[in-house]
Design a protein around this motif. Structure first.
Motif, PDB file in Angstrom:
ATOM      1  N   ARG A 219       0.866  -1.185   0.000  1.00  0.00           N
ATOM      2  CA  ARG A 219       0.000   0.000   0.000  1.00  0.00           C
ATOM      3  C   ARG A 219       0.897   1.227   0.000  1.00  0.00           C
ATOM      4  NH1 ARG A 219      -4.734   1.177   4.505  1.00  0.00           N
ATOM      5  NH2 ARG A 219      -5.160   3.338   3.946  1.00  0.00           N
ATOM      6  N   SER A 222      -1.133   6.034   3.217  1.00  0.00           N
ATOM      7  CA  SER A 222      -1.962   5.707   4.377  1.00  0.00           C
ATOM      8  C   SER A 222      -3.370   6.261   4.239  1.00  0.00           C
ATOM      9  CB  SER A 222      -1.317   6.266   5.655  1.00  0.00           C
ATOM     10  OG  SER A 222      -1.180   7.679   5.567  1.00  0.00           O
ATOM     11  N   ASN A 225      -6.899   3.902   0.309  1.00  0.00           N
ATOM     12  CA  ASN A 225      -7.063   2.510   0.725  1.00  0.00           C
ATOM     13  C   ASN A 225      -6.809   1.510  -0.401  1.00  0.00           C
ATOM     14  OD1 ASN A 225      -7.535   0.781   2.869  1.00  0.00           O
ATOM     15  ND2 ASN A 225      -9.693   0.554   2.389  1.00  0.00           N
ATOM     16  N   TYR A 244       3.650   2.693   2.301  1.00  0.00           N
ATOM     17  CA  TYR A 244       3.053   2.678   3.644  1.00  0.00           C
ATOM     18  C   TYR A 244       3.270   1.330   4.318  1.00  0.00           C
ATOM     19  CZ  TYR A 244      -0.417   3.217   7.356  1.00  0.00           C
ATOM     20  OH  TYR A 244      -1.051   3.276   8.570  1.00  0.00           O
ATOM     21  N   TRP A 245       2.977   0.249   3.592  1.00  0.00           N
ATOM     22  CA  TRP A 245       3.314  -1.080   4.115  1.00  0.00           C
ATOM     23  C   TRP A 245       3.509  -2.070   2.981  1.00  0.00           C
ATOM     24  CZ3 TRP A 245      -0.204  -4.599   2.479  1.00  0.00           C
ATOM     25  CH2 TRP A 245      -1.563  -4.293   2.450  1.00  0.00           C
ATOM     26  N   CYS A 258       4.949  -2.371   8.347  1.00  0.00           N
ATOM     27  CA  CYS A 258       4.202  -1.125   8.159  1.00  0.00           C
ATOM     28  C   CYS A 258       5.041   0.047   8.667  1.00  0.00           C
ATOM     29  CB  CYS A 258       2.878  -1.194   8.920  1.00  0.00           C
ATOM     30  SG  CYS A 258       1.875   0.299   8.788  1.00  0.00           S
ATOM     31  N   LYS A 260       4.829   3.419  10.079  1.00  0.00           N
ATOM     32  CA  LYS A 260       3.779   4.222  10.709  1.00  0.00           C
ATOM     33  C   LYS A 260       4.001   5.729  10.547  1.00  0.00           C
ATOM     34  CE  LYS A 260       2.670   2.572  14.862  1.00  0.00           C
ATOM     35  NZ  LYS A 260       2.877   1.924  16.181  1.00  0.00           N
ATOM     36  N   SER A 320      -5.557  -3.841  12.947  1.00  0.00           N
ATOM     37  CA  SER A 320      -4.505  -2.853  12.689  1.00  0.00           C
ATOM     38  C   SER A 320      -5.058  -1.534  12.165  1.00  0.00           C
ATOM     39  CB  SER A 320      -3.500  -3.401  11.671  1.00  0.00           C
ATOM     40  OG  SER A 320      -4.097  -3.467  10.383  1.00  0.00           O
ATOM     41  N   LYS A 321      -6.242  -1.563  11.530  1.00  0.00           N
ATOM     42  CA  LYS A 321      -6.872  -0.390  10.906  1.00  0.00           C
ATOM     43  C   LYS A 321      -5.999   0.204   9.789  1.00  0.00           C
ATOM     44  CE  LYS A 321      -9.483   0.755  15.074  1.00  0.00           C
ATOM     45  NZ  LYS A 321      -9.792   1.775  16.101  1.00  0.00           N
ATOM     46  N   ASP A 322      -5.153  -0.634   9.220  1.00  0.00           N
ATOM     47  CA  ASP A 322      -4.276  -0.194   8.134  1.00  0.00           C
ATOM     48  C   ASP A 322      -4.617  -0.878   6.810  1.00  0.00           C
ATOM     49  OD1 ASP A 322      -2.454   1.549   9.645  1.00  0.00           O
ATOM     50  OD2 ASP A 322      -1.870  -0.294  10.677  1.00  0.00           O
TER      51      ASP A 322
END
Length: 549
Positions: A219, A222, A225, A244-245, A258, A260, A320-322
């Motif tokens: 990704r 952040s 999506n 981002y990750w 990830c 952050k 994780s909400k990621d």
């Protein structure tokens, strides 16, 4: 004679359609031409050789250096960290019967299969690679977590710290920080590379199928999506401006890194991600990430990262909400929606009753068939009338008569198509659902040892193209049920089995042989319910008279 000619014509048309379908499959599977990567092959080859060579050298050098290991663990993870390089040398997932991990020695990372570190040139022109440095460990513990500080002293006033935070309880997430002191004055040109390479290990018995679902995804932003997936070429290469990750995923497990906080990237360079399929007995894929960092004057490293090492469990990944849960290959479009919000919730609802997973699939089938029963009823009613009127050509030659006929019997012809249209996304959804559902991993039902894979009643010593190297009993049962279905419903099919259907059954026998056992159980159950449902409707339609216009 006309009737025979019509039947032969229909038969030839059917054969033609299946041949076109067969040729399309051959093209799709064997000659599927994709757009080539924007980078030329020479560039990929050079980058590949450099990465593989560097990784091999690193692994060999690490074996020569004497090291100590530090152990950190919670209820679900056990980490072995090396004092040389500060890396996670081994990572074990602990016993978890819910996902068929029967011991505490299930290796997700093994003997430096994952290596990360910093690479830079100091002000004296010497190349520094942190994987060679000796780190001094210091562990602290409180009520909620273990904190491991790995300290490497480069000069009296220059140091690098890796900080691992492992949370107690059932937590697969690890917070990770990189901090420095005096590094901005020590590094030449204030630039360095962060590198992470991983050999993705083979964890399942069915390596061929696991390899199919092994992939790298990432990704970029952040805020957006959108998830990007690597193509499945032998060699793949990406150049990015931000990251981002990144996730290295097997069929049921994943290693995710990830970032952050926002990365400070050297604008003159690109983030590089490289992937290669491996032919090793124990390894599936090689992944390499290289990020060019830039340090401003008098600035120090203060990197805030997060690792995830664990199962592809939708709810755990969503914590994780990621957007980690999006790496589970539930399919695309409506199939993805059906799997996430219907089939997954339905499966987990029945799972709470603590019953066999095969029984759960049968119960899921019953629920789906009940939901579709109104459409199925009207579809059959329509087909019943049309089959009985097939010989009356005046209905088909005059559309107006047909419309009047539909009104008289009270059926909209769209129902004839609607049932089939609904079945297509359901079939596609389940094709993606059963092989990737962690809840089915290693679960048994009848003679099937693993519902995520095909049942194997007999392994062959040779491979048959398309069919495979084994015999699936579920597949044979499914074909037999389909074959005898028309004979049971004699009223509809006039007790004869069309030759086109026989050809179709033979094709299914070949193409469906390698499907997961969960798919077979669903469709065997579905076809048995269809036989009962249609038999009941046939009985109720026995005295039904066809209206005359």
């Amino acid at each position: 004679m006309n009737q025979k000619r019509k039947k032969n014509l229909y038969f030839l048309i059917g054969i033609g359609i299946y041949l076109i379908f067969f040729l399309f499959l051959i093209y799709f599977f064997f000659f599927n031409l994709k757009k080539e990567n924007s980078l030329n092959k020479k560039k990929i080859e050079l980058f590949k050789k450099e990465l593989i060579k560097n990784n091999l050298i690193k692994t060999q050098e690490l074996k020569k250096i004497k090291e100590k290991e530090v152990i950190l663990e919670n209820n679900v993870l056990k980490l072995s960290l090396s004092t040389i390089g500060g890396n996670i040398k081994n990572l074990f997932l602990k016993k978890n019967t819910n996902i068929s991990i029967e011991t505490d020695n299930f290796s997700l990372l093994k003997e430096n299969s994952s290596l990360f570190g910093l690479e830079f040139t100091n002000k004296f022109g010497k190349k520094i690679e942190t994987y060679k440095l000796e780190f001094i460990p210091e562990i602290k513990e409180d009520l909620f977590k273990y904190t491991l500080n790995m300290h490497a002293q480069l000069e009296p006033n220059v140091s690098i710290d890796y900080v691992y935070v492992v949370y107690k309880g059932n937590n697969y997430y690890i917070d990770f920080f990189i901090k420095s002191k005096g590094l901005s004055e020590y590094v030449s040109k204030n630039s360095f590379n962060f590198e992470w390479s991983q050999k993705i290990l083979n964890l399942e018995k069915e390596k061929t199928i696991e390899k199919k679902y092994t992939n790298i995804s990432f990704r970029i932003n952040s805020k957006k999506n959108k998830i990007n997936f690597f193509d499945k070429k032998k060699y793949s290469f990406k150049e990015l401006d931000n990251l981002y990750w990144i996730a290295n995923k097997q069929q049921f497990f994943a290693s995710i890194l990830c970032f952050k906080n926002q990365l400070t990237i050297d604008n003159s360079k690109k983030i590089l991600i490289y992937s290669e399929n491996l032919n090793s007995d124990s390894e599936l894929k090689f992944s390499e990430l290289k990020i060019p960092f830039l340090l401003k004057k008098e600035e120090e490293l203060n990197c805030d990262y997060k690792w995830y090492f664990g199962p592809l469990d939708y709810h755990i990944l969503k914590q994780s909400k990621d957007g980690f849960e999006q790496i589970i290959p539930f399919g695309k479009g409506i199939a993805k929606v059906l799997n996430r919000y219907f089939f997954l919730n339905l499966f987990e609802l029945f799972e709470k009753a603590n019953i066999n997973s095969g029984i759960i699939i049968i119960l899921m089938t019953i629920v789906v068939k009940l939901l579709l029963s109104p459409i199925t009823y009207y579809q059959y009613k329509f087909n019943f009338f049309m089959q009985n009127l097939l010989m009356q050509t005046k209905f088909f030659l005059n559309p107006q008569i047909l419309i009047e006929f539909y009104k008289k019997i009270g059926i909209n012809p769209i129902y004839s198509l609607l049932g089939n249209m609904i079945q297509i996304p359901i079939f596609y959804s389940l094709m993606n659902f059963f092989p990737t559902l962690i809840n089915l991993r290693g679960k048994r039902f009848l003679w099937a040892k693993n519902l995520s894979y095909s049942d194997r009643i007999l392994n062959l010593n040779f491979n048959i193209p398309i069919y495979g190297n084994h015999i699936s009993l579920f597949n044979i049962f499914n074909i037999l049920i389909l074959f005898f279905f028309p004979k049971i419903r004699k009223r509809f099919y006039k007790s004869k089995t069309n030759r086109i259907y026989i050809l179709f059954y033979i094709m299914m026998l070949f193409f469906f042989n390698n499907y997961p056992s969960g798919i077979y159980i669903y469709y065997i159950s579905s076809n048995i319910i269809n036989i009962l449902f249609y038999s009941l409707i046939d009985f109720s339609f026995q005295e039904l008279k066809i209206p005359i216009i």
